[in-house]
Write a protein that holds these residues in place. Structure first.
Motif, PDB file in Angstrom:
ATOM      1  N   ARG A  35     -30.097  26.593 103.714  1.00  0.00           N
ATOM      2  CA  ARG A  35     -31.523  26.570 104.025  1.00  0.00           C
ATOM      3  C   ARG A  35     -31.887  27.721 104.964  1.00  0.00           C
ATOM      4  O   ARG A  35     -32.915  28.380 104.790  1.00  0.00           O
ATOM      5  N   ALA A  36     -31.054  27.979 105.964  1.00  0.00           N
ATOM      6  CA  ALA A  36     -31.322  29.076 106.897  1.00  0.00           C
ATOM      7  C   ALA A  36     -31.337  30.412 106.172  1.00  0.00           C
ATOM      8  O   ALA A  36     -32.234  31.236 106.373  1.00  0.00           O
ATOM      9  N   LEU A  37     -30.342  30.637 105.316  1.00  0.00           N
ATOM     10  CA  LEU A  37     -30.254  31.920 104.626  1.00  0.00           C
ATOM     11  C   LEU A  37     -31.317  32.060 103.544  1.00  0.00           C
ATOM     12  O   LEU A  37     -31.808  33.169 103.293  1.00  0.00           O
ATOM     13  N   ASP A  38     -31.685  30.963 102.905  1.00  0.00           N
ATOM     14  CA  ASP A  38     -32.797  31.023 101.954  1.00  0.00           C
ATOM     15  C   ASP A  38     -34.078  31.451 102.666  1.00  0.00           C
ATOM     16  O   ASP A  38     -34.876  32.228 102.126  1.00  0.00           O
ATOM     17  N   SER A  39     -34.275  30.956 103.893  1.00  0.00           N
ATOM     18  CA  SER A  39     -35.487  31.327 104.627  1.00  0.00           C
ATOM     19  C   SER A  39     -35.454  32.805 105.020  1.00  0.00           C
ATOM     20  O   SER A  39     -36.499  33.473 105.018  1.00  0.00           O
ATOM     21  N   CYS A  40     -34.273  33.312 105.342  1.00  0.00           N
ATOM     22  CA  CYS A  40     -34.160  34.746 105.644  1.00  0.00           C
ATOM     23  C   CYS A  40     -34.444  35.582 104.400  1.00  0.00           C
ATOM     24  O   CYS A  40     -35.142  36.602 104.466  1.00  0.00           O
ATOM     25  N   ARG A  41     -33.933  35.139 103.276  1.00  0.00           N
ATOM     26  CA  ARG A  41     -34.154  35.864 102.012  1.00  0.00           C
ATOM     27  C   ARG A  41     -35.623  35.859 101.648  1.00  0.00           C
ATOM     28  O   ARG A  41     -36.164  36.858 101.143  1.00  0.00           O
ATOM     29  N   ALA A  42     -36.309  34.731 101.910  1.00  0.00           N
ATOM     30  CA  ALA A  42     -37.718  34.609 101.523  1.00  0.00           C
ATOM     31  C   ALA A  42     -38.651  35.326 102.495  1.00  0.00           C
ATOM     32  O   ALA A  42     -39.650  35.921 102.076  1.00  0.00           O
ATOM     33  N   HIS A  43     -38.342  35.294 103.794  1.00  0.00           N
ATOM     34  CA  HIS A  43     -39.305  35.744 104.791  1.00  0.00           C
ATOM     35  C   HIS A  43     -38.852  36.947 105.614  1.00  0.00           C
ATOM     36  O   HIS A  43     -39.607  37.409 106.475  1.00  0.00           O
ATOM     37  N   ALA A  44     -37.646  37.437 105.368  1.00  0.00           N
ATOM     38  CA  ALA A  44     -37.174  38.628 106.087  1.00  0.00           C
ATOM     39  C   ALA A  44     -36.223  39.409 105.185  1.00  0.00           C
ATOM     40  O   ALA A  44     -35.131  39.802 105.601  1.00  0.00           O
ATOM     41  N   ALA A  45     -36.668  39.646 103.961  1.00  0.00           N
ATOM     42  CA  ALA A  45     -35.781  40.242 102.966  1.00  0.00           C
ATOM     43  C   ALA A  45     -35.351  41.658 103.333  1.00  0.00           C
ATOM     44  O   ALA A  45     -34.297  42.124 102.883  1.00  0.00           O
ATOM     45  N   ASP A  46     -36.148  42.342 104.157  1.00  0.00           N
ATOM     46  CA  ASP A  46     -35.823  43.723 104.512  1.00  0.00           C
ATOM     47  C   ASP A  46     -35.052  43.816 105.825  1.00  0.00           C
ATOM     48  O   ASP A  46     -34.852  44.911 106.347  1.00  0.00           O
TER      49      ASP A  46
END
Length: 373
Positions: A35-46
């Motif tokens: 869940r933490a990494l999915d949120s990083c992928r969705a909201h901080a992809a760069d």
């Protein structure tokens, strides 16, 4: 900006955040880290993500490697603890040229705009060493809106377990009376390590987390160093992180909480301050012992004393105390100007705390605070 019942969205410019990295320390976190990494992928992809795995054996390390190939995984040979694990990730981010590092708990999740807004805040406030978002629990209650610091070394998640509106009325969280916490940000006495963005330049000046603390109070200790050196700490409540927080029933945590409280006091408070506060320090030890007997963690309290008998522990503290004194900076009076006289942790609330200890503690603090230098 009109008031709202939860942190308000921040109108954002299209500017990209300054160079930085997100650091997640993982330990037996397979149930949460996706869940933490999915949120990083969705909201901080760069933004580059670094996961420091403290020798997990629950499959979490393999999950990161297999399902998140964009993440830089740094597996460790043992459980370094939160403090040292963070330092591994911060050093890796710094070597890659990061100007800021966002710490994110393995059981937390970013929301949209959070990283960009925090980075923009640091860009706009050159003396800000740390800025945290509103950290809310999955049920919508507060986990931390900045952390209060008690003058005897206690610190807790500010507002934990109550609605935002109730936290705003809490006298131990006076910075929430300033409505700017929901929009442009306000200063706080301490941040939570669960979700905070740290300026690398400030870390270069004051140092990284104190690894001797392992976990608990390591964020408090680093924040004190930053403030001592003239940096500031902030809450930006217009953006948030959701922390899937579960209060630990592991009695061993009390060992770390008490040991580390003593460590921070002895490392940071100058000799005069310790002398001025001697009476309440002794009195609170009696109260903590009473609570330990009542709640069943006497062994952990006793172990917090035995820690100091281990070879090298006192020498390390003396060395750190000299190093901190050499940094100079603001006085103890200034450092503790925002300290609270009340204990507010919900896990220790009760008749003894509310009816006896807090009134006496607050009275003593009003009497003794002017004597600090």
């Amino acid at each position: 900006m009109a008031p709202c019942s939860s942190p308000c969205p921040l109108p954002l410019a299209e500017a990209r955040p300054a160079t930085g990295a997100i650091v997640i320390v993982a330990y037996q976190g397979a149930d949460h880290i996706r869940r933490a990494l999915d949120s990083c992928r969705a909201h901080a992809a760069d933004v580059g993500v670094i996961v420091v795995d403290n020798a997990s054996t629950d499959g979490g390390r393999e999950l990161v490697a297999d399902d998140f190939p964009e993440v830089r995984l740094l597996p460790q040979g043992g459980n370094l603890g939160f403090a040292a694990g963070c330092n591994v990730g911060i050093r890796a981010a710094r070597e890659a040229g990061a100007r800021w590092v966002m710490l994110l708990n393995q059981d937390a999740a970013l929301e949209e705009h959070t990283v960009v807004a925090l980075a923009a805040f640091l860009e706009g406030h050159p003396r800000a060493a740390a800025v945290q978002p509103a950290v809310l629990r999955a049920d919508g209650l507060v986990n931390s809106l900045g952390n209060p610091v008690h003058y005897l070394g206690f610190s807790t998640a500010g507002g934990n377990g109550v609605p935002v509106a109730e936290a705003e009325r809490d006298s131990s969280l006076p910075w929430l009376r300033d409505g700017r916490w929901r929009s442009s940000g306000v200063g706080i006495p301490a941040f939570t390590g669960a979700a905070v963005m740290l300026r690398v330049a400030a870390l270069d000046e004051v140092g990284l987390f104190e690894e001797e603390l392992f976990l608990y109070h390591e964020d408090l200790e680093l924040g004190l160093r930053m403030r001592r050196a003239g940096w500031t700490l902030h809450l930006l409540g217009s953006v948030r992180v959701v922390h899937h927080y579960e209060f630990s029933r592991n009695l061993r945590k009390w060992y770390f909480l008490e040991r580390n409280r003593h460590w921070v006091l002895l490392a940071h408070y100058r000799t005069r301050s310790l002398a001025v506060l001697a009476v309440p320090l002794v009195a609170v030890e009696s109260a903590v012992w009473a609570m330990a007997f009542r709640q069943g963690w006497v062994a952990e309290k006793w172990r917090s004393y035995l820690y100091w008998l281990r070879p090298g522990r006192v020498d390390h503290l003396r060395r750190r105390r000299r190093e901190l004194a050499a940094l100079g900076g603001v006085s103890d009076r200034e450092l503790l100007r925002s300290a609270s006289g009340r204990l507010v942790a919900t896990e220790v609330a009760g008749p003894l705390i509310d009816g006896v200890i807090n009134p006496a503690s607050a009275l003593l603090w009003r009497m003794l605070q002017p004597l600090l230098r």
